[in-house]
Enzyme design. Structure first.
Site, PDB file in Angstrom:
ATOM      1  N   ASN A   1      11.575  43.137-112.577  1.00 20.54           N
ATOM      2  CA  ASN A   1      12.224  42.018-112.421  1.00 20.54           C
ATOM      3  C   ASN A   1      13.701  41.431-112.873  1.00 20.54           C
ATOM      4  O   ASN A   1      14.241  40.395-112.602  1.00 20.54           O
ATOM      5  CB  ASN A   1      11.259  40.865-112.422  1.00 20.54           C
ATOM      6  CG  ASN A   1      10.214  40.842-111.504  1.00 20.54           C
ATOM      7  OD1 ASN A   1      10.241  41.772-110.765  1.00 20.54           O
ATOM      8  ND2 ASN A   1       9.153  40.151-111.630  1.00 20.54           N
TER       9      ASN A   1
ATOM     10  N   HIS B   1       5.131  51.330-108.352  1.00 21.33           N
ATOM     11  CA  HIS B   1       6.249  50.566-108.500  1.00 21.33           C
ATOM     12  C   HIS B   1       7.423  51.428-109.485  1.00 21.33           C
ATOM     13  O   HIS B   1       8.447  51.139-109.363  1.00 21.33           O
ATOM     14  CB  HIS B   1       5.894  49.180-109.595  1.00 21.33           C
ATOM     15  CG  HIS B   1       6.516  48.140-109.168  1.00 21.33           C
ATOM     16  ND1 HIS B   1       7.129  47.549-108.237  1.00 21.33           N
ATOM     17  CD2 HIS B   1       6.617  46.936-109.829  1.00 21.33           C
ATOM     18  CE1 HIS B   1       7.564  46.483-107.909  1.00 21.33           C
ATOM     19  NE2 HIS B   1       7.463  46.092-109.227  1.00 21.33           N
TER      20      HIS B   1
ATOM     21  N   TYR C   1       2.511  51.799-116.728  1.00 23.68           N
ATOM     22  CA  TYR C   1       2.966  51.822-115.452  1.00 23.68           C
ATOM     23  C   TYR C   1       3.594  53.168-114.816  1.00 23.68           C
ATOM     24  O   TYR C   1       3.941  53.371-113.816  1.00 23.68           O
ATOM     25  CB  TYR C   1       4.114  50.923-115.481  1.00 23.68           C
ATOM     26  CG  TYR C   1       3.806  49.494-115.671  1.00 23.68           C
ATOM     27  CD1 TYR C   1       2.922  48.774-114.896  1.00 23.68           C
ATOM     28  CD2 TYR C   1       4.153  48.842-116.952  1.00 23.68           C
ATOM     29  CE1 TYR C   1       2.450  47.339-115.152  1.00 23.68           C
ATOM     30  CE2 TYR C   1       3.571  47.605-117.310  1.00 23.68           C
ATOM     31  CZ  TYR C   1       3.029  46.911-116.272  1.00 23.68           C
ATOM     32  OH  TYR C   1       2.496  45.662-116.864  1.00 23.68           O
TER      33      TYR C   1
ATOM     34  N   ASN D   1      12.277  41.735-106.295  1.00 21.59           N
ATOM     35  CA  ASN D   1      12.771  40.972-107.450  1.00 21.59           C
ATOM     36  C   ASN D   1      13.499  41.906-108.058  1.00 21.59           C
ATOM     37  O   ASN D   1      14.797  41.489-108.797  1.00 21.59           O
ATOM     38  CB  ASN D   1      11.708  40.648-108.270  1.00 21.59           C
ATOM     39  CG  ASN D   1      10.933  39.595-107.559  1.00 21.59           C
ATOM     40  OD1 ASN D   1      11.349  38.785-106.801  1.00 21.59           O
ATOM     41  ND2 ASN D   1       9.561  39.275-107.872  1.00 21.59           N
TER      42      ASN D   1
ATOM     43  N   PHE E   1      12.050  45.986-117.665  1.00 18.75           N
ATOM     44  CA  PHE E   1      11.232  45.578-116.642  1.00 18.75           C
ATOM     45  C   PHE E   1      11.700  45.446-115.267  1.00 18.75           C
ATOM     46  O   PHE E   1      12.871  45.011-115.203  1.00 18.75           O
ATOM     47  CB  PHE E   1      10.182  44.583-116.924  1.00 18.75           C
ATOM     48  CG  PHE E   1       9.119  44.895-117.943  1.00 18.75           C
ATOM     49  CD1 PHE E   1       7.967  45.526-117.492  1.00 18.75           C
ATOM     50  CD2 PHE E   1       9.346  44.988-119.251  1.00 18.75           C
ATOM     51  CE1 PHE E   1       6.979  45.733-118.395  1.00 18.75           C
ATOM     52  CE2 PHE E   1       8.503  45.247-120.196  1.00 18.75           C
ATOM     53  CZ  PHE E   1       7.166  45.686-120.010  1.00 18.75           C
TER      54      PHE E   1
END
Length: 183
Positions: free
Chosen positions: A64, A19, A14, A120, A62
């Protein structure tokens, strides 16, 4: 002390995704200010680096579940989150930096106590802190020009192109200048 929290997801997969633009912004600030490298602090579920009165935070929980790390950092650095949840107090020195698919690449918004309802990571932070009274730094990541062939959740996990990285560097300079006026 000002706390800049960049939202993202841990892991090489990632690292350069849309993101993780919050983390990319923190890397920009750290480089601009000649910070030491980020260090993992397991007690607060984050990678941190601190210099003078500025703390940069990359939650390792992470996206969320970012609230868990942000709550731990805020508690560790002296704020009483329980008091905030019971009053209308705010955390004027907390800046949450994250991707926003509703904003075009190259644009951003900095707002206090107001952010998107559908994010989120941000929702997790609001839930854990018991308040939304902090700074939202919304960095636009949408460069689809109307093409919606990929879902939003797939799109934000894609990497930026080299041209998009150039746009971000200019945008990061503008964002940082505006944040400094609010600190």
């Amino acid at each position: 002390m000002s706390i800049f929290v960049g939202l993202g997801n841990p892991g090489e997969k990632y690292q350069h995704s849309r993101h993780n633009v919050g983390w990319m912004f923190l890397e920009y600030v750290a480089q601009k200010q000649n910070f030491e490298p980020f260090i993992l602090q397991k007690k607060v579920f984050s990678e941190l680096v601190k210099q003078d009165e500025l703390l940069l935070v990359k939650p390792q929980t992470f996206m969320n579940d970012s609230g868990k790390a942000v709550q731990a950092v805020v508690k560790w650095y002296g704020e009483k989150v329980e008091r905030l949840a019971q009053s209308s107090s705010s955390i004027h020195n907390l800046f949450i930096i994250y991707d926003d698919l509703d904003i075009e690449l190259g644009k951003f918004k900095i707002q206090f106590g107001s952010g998107p309802k559908i994010h989120n990571g941000l929702n997790s932070i609001r839930d854990h802190l018991g308040t939304d009274q902090f700074w939202n730094v919304r960095i636009g990541v949408d460069s689809r020009k109307g093409d919606r062939s990929l879902s939003g959740s797939e799109y934000v996990l894609q990497n930026f192109s080299p041209d998009e990285h150039q746009v971000l560097q200019t945008e990061f300079a503008d964002i940082y200048a505006q944040i400094q006026q609010k600190v």
